[in-house]
Design a protein around this motif. Structure first.
Motif, PDB file in Angstrom:
ATOM      1  N   GLU A 100       2.417   5.675  13.524  1.00 23.32           N
ATOM      2  CA  GLU A 100       3.761   6.322  13.629  1.00 23.32           C
ATOM      3  C   GLU A 100       4.989   5.503  13.563  1.00 23.32           C
ATOM      4  O   GLU A 100       5.715   5.953  12.635  1.00 23.32           O
ATOM      5  N   LEU A 101       5.082   4.259  14.158  1.00 22.70           N
ATOM      6  CA  LEU A 101       6.096   3.606  14.100  1.00 22.70           C
ATOM      7  C   LEU A 101       6.237   3.136  12.774  1.00 22.70           C
ATOM      8  O   LEU A 101       7.391   2.887  12.272  1.00 22.70           O
ATOM      9  N   SER A 102       5.072   2.766  12.227  1.00 20.14           N
ATOM     10  CA  SER A 102       5.256   2.036  10.692  1.00 20.14           C
ATOM     11  C   SER A 102       5.818   3.171   9.824  1.00 20.14           C
ATOM     12  O   SER A 102       6.679   2.900   9.019  1.00 20.14           O
ATOM     13  N   ASP A 103       5.516   4.427   9.935  1.00 21.20           N
ATOM     14  CA  ASP A 103       5.823   5.487   9.069  1.00 21.20           C
ATOM     15  C   ASP A 103       7.400   5.712   9.407  1.00 21.20           C
ATOM     16  O   ASP A 103       7.908   5.765   8.386  1.00 21.20           O
ATOM     17  N   GLU A 104       7.781   5.604  10.543  1.00 19.93           N
ATOM     18  CA  GLU A 104       8.942   6.115  10.884  1.00 19.93           C
ATOM     19  C   GLU A 104      10.083   4.878  10.368  1.00 19.93           C
ATOM     20  O   GLU A 104      10.928   5.350   9.627  1.00 19.93           O
TER      21      GLU A 104
END
Length: 133
Positions: free
Chosen positions: A115-119
């Protein structure tokens, strides 16, 4: 091009500068063929040593992000960039491994990491300047 150095950060200045130039390219704020400031000009503008800027430019040249011409100066590589090949993927894995290990030590789940990577990926593409928390 807007460069913001944090002189008090733990991250070395040359890494901050290199990462900001690469992010400018990723955001398409710097296009293939665009001029970058001369070593002396950029060093003066952001208040750092010319040798630091020269080091960054040499690394960016080696990695294929820029070209350095005697008459034209420093430009974003005019031919764009090659797709990720096996060497790039392997290098990326090496860089991600310690980040993932530290994330595991801090009890971050794989879904939270993704999720952090996508964000962050979307922030870069959307040209957002600040991360949301």
């Amino acid at each position: 091009m807007f460069i913001k150095m944090d002189m008090a950060a733990d991250k070395p200045i040359y890494i901050q500068l290199k990462e900001q130039i690469i992010e400018g390219i990723a955001r398409k704020e710097l296009q293939p063929g665009d001029d970058l400031p001369s070593v002396r000009s950029l060093a003066a503008d952001i208040g750092i040593n010319v040798h630091t800027v020269n080091k960054v430019y040499q690394q960016l040249k080696q990695e294929g992000y820029i070209q350095i011409h005697r008459k034209r100066g420093v430009i974003i590589h005019p031919d764009g960039f090659l797709p990720a090949d096996e060497n790039y993927i392997n290098s990326l894995k090496e860089e991600l491994r310690p980040l993932l290990a530290a994330s595991i030590c801090h009890n971050l789940t794989i879904d939270e990491f993704k999720e952090l990577s996508d964000e962050i990926y979307l922030q870069i593409l959307n040209k957002e300047g600040e991360q949301h928390e």
